[in-house]
Scaffold this motif. Structure first.
Motif, mmCIF file in Angstrom:
data_model
loop_
_atom_site.group_PDB
_atom_site.id
_atom_site.type_symbol
_atom_site.label_atom_id
_atom_site.label_comp_id
_atom_site.label_asym_id
_atom_site.label_seq_id
_atom_site.Cartn_x
_atom_site.Cartn_y
_atom_site.Cartn_z
ATOM 1 N N MET A 148 0.835 -1.204 0.000
ATOM 2 C CA MET A 148 0.000 0.000 0.000
ATOM 3 C C MET A 148 0.869 1.254 0.000
ATOM 4 S SD MET A 148 -2.976 1.278 2.592
ATOM 5 C CE MET A 148 -4.300 0.570 1.669
ATOM 6 N N LYS A 149 0.472 2.224 -0.804
ATOM 7 C CA LYS A 149 1.243 3.472 -0.890
ATOM 8 C C LYS A 149 0.360 4.653 -0.455
ATOM 9 C CE LYS A 149 4.047 6.045 -4.213
ATOM 10 N NZ LYS A 149 4.392 6.194 -5.615
ATOM 11 N N ILE A 150 0.856 5.399 0.531
ATOM 12 C CA ILE A 150 0.044 6.466 1.125
ATOM 13 C C ILE A 150 0.786 7.804 1.048
ATOM 14 C CG2 ILE A 150 -1.072 7.264 3.263
ATOM 15 C CD1 ILE A 150 -1.285 4.424 4.199
ATOM 16 N N LEU A 151 0.060 8.829 0.631
ATOM 17 C CA LEU A 151 0.606 10.190 0.692
ATOM 18 C C LEU A 151 0.035 10.878 1.919
ATOM 19 C CD1 LEU A 151 2.104 12.636 -0.657
ATOM 20 C CD2 LEU A 151 -0.099 13.215 -1.693
ATOM 21 N N VAL A 152 0.902 11.457 2.736
ATOM 22 C CA VAL A 152 0.439 12.240 3.884
ATOM 23 C C VAL A 152 0.839 13.698 3.649
ATOM 24 C CG1 VAL A 152 0.501 12.542 6.388
ATOM 25 C CG2 VAL A 152 0.806 10.249 5.412
ATOM 26 N N THR A 153 -0.134 14.572 3.484
ATOM 27 C CA THR A 153 0.187 16.003 3.384
ATOM 28 C C THR A 153 0.208 16.587 4.796
ATOM 29 O OG1 THR A 153 -2.087 16.803 3.300
ATOM 30 C CG2 THR A 153 -1.112 16.102 1.199
ATOM 31 N N GLY A 154 1.006 17.622 4.984
ATOM 32 C CA GLY A 154 1.087 18.236 6.316
ATOM 33 C C GLY A 154 1.723 17.299 7.320
ATOM 34 N N ASN A 155 2.675 16.495 6.828
ATOM 35 C CA ASN A 155 3.202 15.409 7.670
ATOM 36 C C ASN A 155 4.249 15.867 8.670
ATOM 37 O OD1 ASN A 155 5.056 15.646 5.310
ATOM 38 N ND2 ASN A 155 6.173 14.081 6.431
ATOM 39 N N THR A 156 4.766 17.111 8.544
ATOM 40 C CA THR A 156 5.782 17.522 9.518
ATOM 41 C C THR A 156 5.194 18.428 10.605
ATOM 42 O OG1 THR A 156 6.635 19.471 8.344
ATOM 43 C CG2 THR A 156 7.543 17.347 7.703
ATOM 44 N N GLY A 157 3.914 18.187 10.894
ATOM 45 C CA GLY A 157 3.259 18.898 11.988
ATOM 46 C C GLY A 157 3.147 18.011 13.223
ATOM 47 N N TYR A 158 2.275 18.411 14.100
ATOM 48 C CA TYR A 158 2.083 17.730 15.393
ATOM 49 C C TYR A 158 1.574 16.290 15.193
ATOM 50 C CZ TYR A 158 -0.378 17.089 19.921
ATOM 51 O OH TYR A 158 -0.865 16.623 21.110
ATOM 52 N N VAL A 159 0.559 16.131 14.350
ATOM 53 C CA VAL A 159 -0.048 14.806 14.151
ATOM 54 C C VAL A 159 0.812 13.945 13.216
ATOM 55 C CG1 VAL A 159 -2.073 13.574 13.261
ATOM 56 C CG2 VAL A 159 -2.386 15.706 14.533
ATOM 57 N N GLY A 160 1.227 14.535 12.091
ATOM 58 C CA GLY A 160 1.993 13.776 11.094
ATOM 59 C C GLY A 160 3.293 13.234 11.642
ATOM 60 N N SER A 161 3.847 13.893 12.670
ATOM 61 C CA SER A 161 5.117 13.439 13.239
ATOM 62 C C SER A 161 4.940 12.189 14.095
ATOM 63 C CB SER A 161 5.744 14.560 14.086
ATOM 64 O OG SER A 161 6.021 15.666 13.264
ATOM 65 N N VAL A 162 3.697 11.849 14.403
ATOM 66 C CA VAL A 162 3.388 10.626 15.161
ATOM 67 C C VAL A 162 2.831 9.548 14.221
ATOM 68 C CG1 VAL A 162 1.859 9.687 16.965
ATOM 69 C CG2 VAL A 162 2.900 11.930 17.269
ATOM 70 N N LEU A 163 2.136 10.001 13.181
ATOM 71 C CA LEU A 163 1.362 9.082 12.329
ATOM 72 C C LEU A 163 2.201 8.016 11.615
ATOM 73 C CD1 LEU A 163 -1.315 8.322 10.878
ATOM 74 C CD2 LEU A 163 -0.747 10.069 9.165
ATOM 75 N N ALA A 164 3.303 8.409 11.010
ATOM 76 C CA ALA A 164 4.033 7.452 10.159
ATOM 77 C C ALA A 164 4.565 6.282 10.975
ATOM 78 C CB ALA A 164 5.173 8.145 9.433
ATOM 79 N N ARG A 165 5.040 6.591 12.173
ATOM 80 C CA ARG A 165 5.570 5.517 13.032
ATOM 81 C C ARG A 165 4.457 4.525 13.352
ATOM 82 N NH1 ARG A 165 10.367 5.873 17.288
ATOM 83 N NH2 ARG A 165 11.395 6.167 15.312
ATOM 84 N N HIS A 166 3.263 5.059 13.603
ATOM 85 C CA HIS A 166 2.127 4.178 13.887
ATOM 86 C C HIS A 166 1.807 3.308 12.659
ATOM 87 C CE1 HIS A 166 -1.720 2.656 15.204
ATOM 88 N NE2 HIS A 166 -2.135 2.935 13.982
ATOM 89 N N LEU A 167 1.722 3.928 11.486
ATOM 90 C CA LEU A 167 1.353 3.162 10.278
ATOM 91 C C LEU A 167 2.392 2.082 9.996
ATOM 92 C CD1 LEU A 167 0.124 6.040 7.907
ATOM 93 C CD2 LEU A 167 -1.294 4.354 9.098
ATOM 94 N N ARG A 168 3.656 2.400 10.231
ATOM 95 C CA ARG A 168 4.697 1.392 9.992
ATOM 96 C C ARG A 168 4.560 0.212 10.940
ATOM 97 N NH1 ARG A 168 7.768 2.130 6.133
ATOM 98 N NH2 ARG A 168 8.217 4.217 5.402
ATOM 99 N N SER A 169 4.116 0.492 12.170
ATOM 100 C CA SER A 169 4.024 -0.619 13.123
ATOM 101 C C SER A 169 2.734 -1.418 12.903
ATOM 102 C CB SER A 169 4.112 -0.117 14.568
ATOM 103 O OG SER A 169 2.971 0.625 14.863
ATOM 104 N N SER A 170 1.702 -0.809 12.327
ATOM 105 C CA SER A 170 0.441 -1.544 12.198
ATOM 106 C C SER A 170 0.322 -2.277 10.856
ATOM 107 C CB SER A 170 -0.747 -0.601 12.371
ATOM 108 O OG SER A 170 -0.862 0.245 11.253
ATOM 109 N N ARG A 171 1.168 -1.942 9.882
ATOM 110 C CA ARG A 171 1.053 -2.550 8.547
ATOM 111 C C ARG A 171 2.403 -3.101 8.118
ATOM 112 N NH1 ARG A 171 -3.427 -0.079 5.547
ATOM 113 N NH2 ARG A 171 -4.632 0.951 7.154
ATOM 114 N N LYS A 172 2.335 -4.233 7.420
ATOM 115 C CA LYS A 172 3.600 -4.854 6.986
ATOM 116 C C LYS A 172 4.177 -4.156 5.752
ATOM 117 C CE LYS A 172 3.387 -9.497 8.867
ATOM 118 N NZ LYS A 172 1.944 -9.797 9.103
#
Ligand SMILES: NC(=O)c1ccc[n+]([C@@H]2O[C@H](COP(=O)([O-])OP(=O)(O)OC[C@H]3O[C@@H](n4cnc5c(N)ncnc54)[C@H](O)[C@@H]3O)[C@@H](O)[C@H]2O)c1
Length: 359
Positions: free
Chosen positions: A1-25
């Motif tokens: 799966m390929k996901i684009l996250v806009t606004g990723n270097t803000g408060y939420v985006g700085s937490v989100l990617a780590r979560h997605l990496r741990s929940s998806r292979k």
């Protein structure tokens, strides 16, 4: 799966990617941001963008649509993201949060993206007397920020179809620790007050209701929305995102912080004018549709994590409400130092790309 996250270097985006990496292979995550707050890191040992496969630095208003190749989902976080900034930069808020954002959504649909997740807000309910606000209740956006969220939701509702499923996550007010911490959020502000001065000054009379959600639980909700199909909630779904237990009155939040950080004095401004942004929210639909992605963080856990985060930074600035932990102050600082022009565009910024592993 390929996901684009806009606004990723803000408060939420700085937490989100780590979560997605741990929940998806299998996942490829690409970030796109113009970096207003990129320098506002709380933990110098960890750069959140390392959790992204590629990082594009550019403005949403000049978004290179050719970038949208082979994405399954777009998580759209980029925005002028609160009322103080929206009030100061009304026209720009409409341009970024609605006009440029809806163009990206249209292009995403044209280019075969299946799922578009939009970070909306419960605050579009405005004043809400009586029972908890449901998704179907009439909206009452009181600010430029809230109006931009409503406009974007409306745009997404007309774009959505079976092949382009759009979800507007109407988030409760965020709280919790992030590598890019904000202190312009009510709970985070209270913990910072308690640590830096031993006193929480509640700016309102303490009675307004505020639903909250921890930033980690926001990531869990986004994770759910990425996979949502039209069979579960329809091709366009606006959904209140939080939990029924986390509808708090501001004075109770202050008390909860004072109980954990002993010796904290709570002063409430009994003469304050009533705060118009008081609302309680009904999260039943989210409970029903996302049973496996419900918020799991407890309030005392959230408070403790902010406390520990601030302590590890040796945080002592009792005047933090005038500091870079407030998003509006950051933007004003960029303008005063002539890094940003009056349209909130970087002077001399070129689109740049960072790729993981130096590919
Ligand atoms: N934090 C909350 O309480 C909360 C609650 C509900 C909804 N939301 C929404 O969630 C999203 C993320 O919130 P956040 O707290 O991480 O906000 P944030 O301000 O920390 O991050 C927003 C990001 O968007 C980027 N951005 C803004 N304008 C841009 C532009 N023109 N081009 C490219 N990038 C741009 C900023 O640089 C920033 O990194 C926002 O849309 C916000 O409105 C937040």
């Amino acid at each position: 799966m390929k996901i684009l996250v806009t606004g990723n270097t803000g408060y939420v985006g700085s937490v989100l990617a780590r979560h997605l990496r741990s929940s998806r292979k299998e996942i490829e995550i690409v970030g796109y941001d113009n970096g207003y707050f990129a320098h506002c890191l709380t933990d110098s040992n960890y750069l959140p963008e390392f959790d992204y496969d590629q990082q594009y630095w550019g403005d949403l208003r000049d978004f290179p649509h050719e970038l949208l190749v082979d994405f399954d989902a777009v998580v759209h976080l980029a925005a002028i993201s609160n009322d103080p900034m929206g009030n100061k930069f009304e026209k720009i808020t409409e341009e970024i949060n609605y006009k440029s954002s809806i163009k990206i959504a249209k292009e995403a649909k044209t280019r075969g993206v299946k799922s578009f997740i939009f970070a909306s807000s419960c605050s579009i309910s405005g004043v809400a007397e009586g029972s908890n606000r449901k998704e179907s209740d009439k909206l009452n956006p009181l600010t430029a920020y809230a109006r931009s969220k409503v406009a974007m939701e409306k745009g997404l509702s007309s774009l959505a179809d079976e092949n382009f499923v759009t979800t507007a996550l109407r988030f409760a007010t965020a709280c919790g620790m992030s590598p890019r911490l904000r202190l312009d959020l009510v709970l985070n502000d209270f913990v910072a007050c308690a640590i830096s001065s031993g006193e929480i000054t509640v700016l309102s009379d303490g009675t307004p209701w505020r639903p909250l959600i921890d930033v980690k639980d926001m990531s869990r909700a986004i994770d759910w929305a990425v996979d949502r199909t039209s069979e579960s909630g329809g091709s366009f779904l606006p959904i209140n995102t939080g939990s029924r237990e986390w509808n708090y009155q501001v004075k109770d939040l202050a008390k909860a912080v004072a109980e954990i950080i002993s010796g904290t004095k709570v002063s409430i401004n009994v003469n304050a004018q009533s705060d118009e942004r008081s609302y309680r929210v009904d999260f039943t639909l989210f409970e029903k549709l996302a049973p496996n992605n419900q918020p799991i963080v407890f309030l005392d856990q959230s408070i403790n994590e902010i406390k520990e985060g601030l302590e590890s930074m040796n945080f002592i600035d009792a005047n933090f409400r005038a500091s870079n932990y407030m998003r509006l102050k950051v933007l004003e600082g960029h303008i005063t130092s002539m890094r940003l022009d009056e349209n909130l565009k970087w002077k001399n910024m070129k689109q740049t790309i960072y790729k993981r592993n130096n590919e």
